[in-house]
Each structure stands twice: as C-alpha cells, then as structure tokens.
Scaffold this motif. Sequence first.
Motif, PDB file in Angstrom:
ATOM      1  N   LEU A  34      15.440   5.222  -7.772  1.00  0.00           N
ATOM      2  CA  LEU A  34      14.109   5.777  -7.607  1.00  0.00           C
ATOM      3  C   LEU A  34      13.087   4.663  -7.818  1.00  0.00           C
ATOM      4  CD1 LEU A  34      12.142   8.189  -7.364  1.00  0.00           C
ATOM      5  CD2 LEU A  34      12.427   8.535  -9.822  1.00  0.00           C
ATOM      6  N   ARG A  35      12.215   4.486  -6.836  1.00  0.00           N
ATOM      7  CA  ARG A  35      11.242   3.389  -6.861  1.00  0.00           C
ATOM      8  C   ARG A  35       9.835   3.982  -6.892  1.00  0.00           C
ATOM      9  NH1 ARG A  35      13.694  -1.130  -5.023  1.00  0.00           N
ATOM     10  NH2 ARG A  35      11.891  -2.020  -3.951  1.00  0.00           N
ATOM     11  N   VAL A  36       9.039   3.598  -7.889  1.00  0.00           N
ATOM     12  CA  VAL A  36       7.720   4.202  -8.071  1.00  0.00           C
ATOM     13  C   VAL A  36       6.656   3.123  -8.297  1.00  0.00           C
ATOM     14  CG1 VAL A  36       8.766   6.277  -9.046  1.00  0.00           C
ATOM     15  CG2 VAL A  36       7.917   4.499 -10.569  1.00  0.00           C
ATOM     16  N   VAL A  37       5.430   3.475  -7.939  1.00  0.00           N
ATOM     17  CA  VAL A  37       4.267   2.616  -8.150  1.00  0.00           C
ATOM     18  C   VAL A  37       3.191   3.419  -8.866  1.00  0.00           C
ATOM     19  CG1 VAL A  37       2.366   1.400  -7.009  1.00  0.00           C
ATOM     20  CG2 VAL A  37       4.694   1.163  -6.130  1.00  0.00           C
ATOM     21  N   SER A  38       2.619   2.827  -9.902  1.00  0.00           N
ATOM     22  CA  SER A  38       1.453   3.402 -10.564  1.00  0.00           C
ATOM     23  C   SER A  38       0.306   2.411 -10.446  1.00  0.00           C
ATOM     24  CB  SER A  38       1.754   3.693 -12.037  1.00  0.00           C
ATOM     25  OG  SER A  38       0.603   4.228 -12.673  1.00  0.00           O
ATOM     26  N   TYR A  39      -0.859   2.904 -10.001  1.00  0.00           N
ATOM     27  CA  TYR A  39      -1.983   1.991  -9.748  1.00  0.00           C
ATOM     28  C   TYR A  39      -3.299   2.730  -9.923  1.00  0.00           C
ATOM     29  CZ  TYR A  39      -3.905  -2.257  -7.466  1.00  0.00           C
ATOM     30  OH  TYR A  39      -4.546  -3.449  -7.178  1.00  0.00           O
ATOM     31  N   ASN A  40      -4.119   2.275 -10.865  1.00  0.00           N
ATOM     32  CA  ASN A  40      -5.505   2.714 -10.953  1.00  0.00           C
ATOM     33  C   ASN A  40      -6.274   1.837  -9.974  1.00  0.00           C
ATOM     34  OD1 ASN A  40      -8.281   2.847 -11.632  1.00  0.00           O
ATOM     35  ND2 ASN A  40      -7.786   3.550 -13.691  1.00  0.00           N
ATOM     36  N   GLY A  68       7.804  -2.626   3.595  1.00  0.00           N
ATOM     37  CA  GLY A  68       7.254  -3.242   2.404  1.00  0.00           C
ATOM     38  C   GLY A  68       8.180  -3.033   1.213  1.00  0.00           C
ATOM     39  N   TRP A  69       7.614  -2.524   0.101  1.00  0.00           N
ATOM     40  CA  TRP A  69       8.415  -2.353  -1.117  1.00  0.00           C
ATOM     41  C   TRP A  69       9.230  -1.067  -1.091  1.00  0.00           C
ATOM     42  CZ3 TRP A  69       8.402   0.160  -6.107  1.00  0.00           C
ATOM     43  CH2 TRP A  69       9.173  -0.519  -7.073  1.00  0.00           C
ATOM     44  N   ASN A  70       8.889  -0.181  -0.184  1.00  0.00           N
ATOM     45  CA  ASN A  70       9.675   1.027   0.055  1.00  0.00           C
ATOM     46  C   ASN A  70       9.713   1.974  -1.141  1.00  0.00           C
ATOM     47  OD1 ASN A  70      11.107   2.531   1.952  1.00  0.00           O
ATOM     48  ND2 ASN A  70      13.093   1.800   1.232  1.00  0.00           N
ATOM     49  N   ALA A  71       8.566   2.189  -1.767  1.00  0.00           N
ATOM     50  CA  ALA A  71       8.479   3.103  -2.910  1.00  0.00           C
ATOM     51  C   ALA A  71       8.729   4.540  -2.477  1.00  0.00           C
ATOM     52  CB  ALA A  71       7.105   2.997  -3.560  1.00  0.00           C
ATOM     53  N   ASP A  72       9.281   5.323  -3.406  1.00  0.00           N
ATOM     54  CA  ASP A  72       9.518   6.742  -3.163  1.00  0.00           C
ATOM     55  C   ASP A  72       8.361   7.611  -3.633  1.00  0.00           C
ATOM     56  OD1 ASP A  72      12.362   6.594  -2.249  1.00  0.00           O
ATOM     57  OD2 ASP A  72      12.647   5.769  -4.259  1.00  0.00           O
TER      58      ASP A  72
END
Length: 269
Positions: A34-40, A68-72
Amino acid sequence: MRCRRPRPLRAALLLLLLAPALPATPAHASGAPLRVVSYNICGNMCSAAPYDNGKRLDSVVAQASATGWNADQLFLQEVCEPQYDEILARLAPQGFQGHYGPTLSGLPKVCGGHPYGNAVLVRGTVGATADLDLTVGGESEPIRVPCVRNVLRGTANWACSVHLYWDDGTRAAPEARRLAEQAGAWRDQGLPVLLAGDFNHSPHTATTEPFYSAGFVEADPGNAPTFGAKKIDYVFFGYPDLTWREAEVLPLDPAISDHRMLRAVGGRD
C-alpha cells in the motif's frame, strides 16, 4: 498548519529526516504494498508568487500517476475545492475516486470564496464516506476530517485525511482522542484504518499519543521534519497484518507549499 480564519461554518457534519528514497516499485512475495502520500498543499495561504498553483496540482497528480510514484491513496490538507476538483478529474481515468470535506466557505479571502478544507483520494471503489466533526469549541475554524471506506485489492478499509488544530494542544488533544476513538471503533469492526495528514503537533505529545496508544503504527519513527524544523505530518497505519512500513519526507518545494510531502509504504513479507 495554521489558517486562522475569521468565522467558522455553522453546519454540523456526520458523524511522517529526509530519509533514503523509497523504491519506485517495491516487490514483495505477498503482492504489491500500500503506497500513500500525505501533503498539506497550503492551497489558500500559499497563493502569491513564488507559489505556482499549476506546479502544485501537477506534483500531486504525479504522485498517483501510473507513470509516477503510483500512490494508492492521497491525503491532502488546506485544499481549495477547485484544486481538488481538478486533481480528481485528472486522476479519475486511472481509477481514482475521492471525497472533499470543506471547513470554510463563502469568504472572499479564503480560496476566493470557494470552499476550503481537506481531501482524500483513493484508487478503487468508494463504498461510503464520513465527515468527522472533531471540533471541541473555541477553534477559529471547524476541525473536520473527511474519510472514505475504500476497497483496495479486494480489502475494505477506512482512509481519513487529518488536519488537527494548531494550538498548544488544549483543543487538539481532545480532537485527537475523538478521532482515535472513531478509528478504533472501525478497527474493532474488522476494518483496517489509515490516518494521514497534518496533526500540527510533535510525536508522543498529548495530541499524537492517542494514536500510538490505540495501536496505530507510525510509518516514519525517525522524526523527520515536515514543517520547518518540526515533524507535524504523519501516516498512521491501523493495519494489524502489515509486517513492514517505510516512509520518506521529500525536500521542501517552495513553489508549492510550506510543508514537505510525506510518502509511506506498508506491506507484508
């Protein structure tokens, strides 16, 4: 962080160092992690030059792109609704759905009068949404957390984009306890939970401790700074069956935000 606004909405809603780069396509015998991104993304306050809204949107889309990074899953804070609408429109052909949770609306100095808030976008089917009102009273804007129940690779889970209050913890700590209680209830029902976003407080303080205590595992225990010299952005995995987690904080991009992007991966050996 911040965004001290004039007046809150009246409507009530339902109820992680600059680390070594994560591998672009990690492979594990049990399947894709599982690939995730958190960004304010500082979508309202960071609007004048040298900030570039086009670059901001391109950067978020690239994280989820198959090339790209292929986040889920993407967890965004301080988002103007038109920004969310464009990101979702660009990612929908790649199988993304999302949920936007406004906290302020109709204020000319806030997103030009458009709604302002937080968002979560996920690859796969959204079966349900929830807007958790964590406001305890005295905040200068409502504290609301949009969540989706998502089916990813055949497994249902809850995913929530978090933005807690930016005080000394007087209000943020009880907000955090409310969120941890709801997330724990979902886990008790057998549903994994992922909480990611801008918690506005340091690790193992009264605001973040409820998540450690409830058995959530932080993806980045190295205390990498995400806002100035502070670590205030997190990815908390509430997935009991994950056997490994990794995270990285990307360098600050001063054309996009005053926060650094946090990326995390979790999987099974």
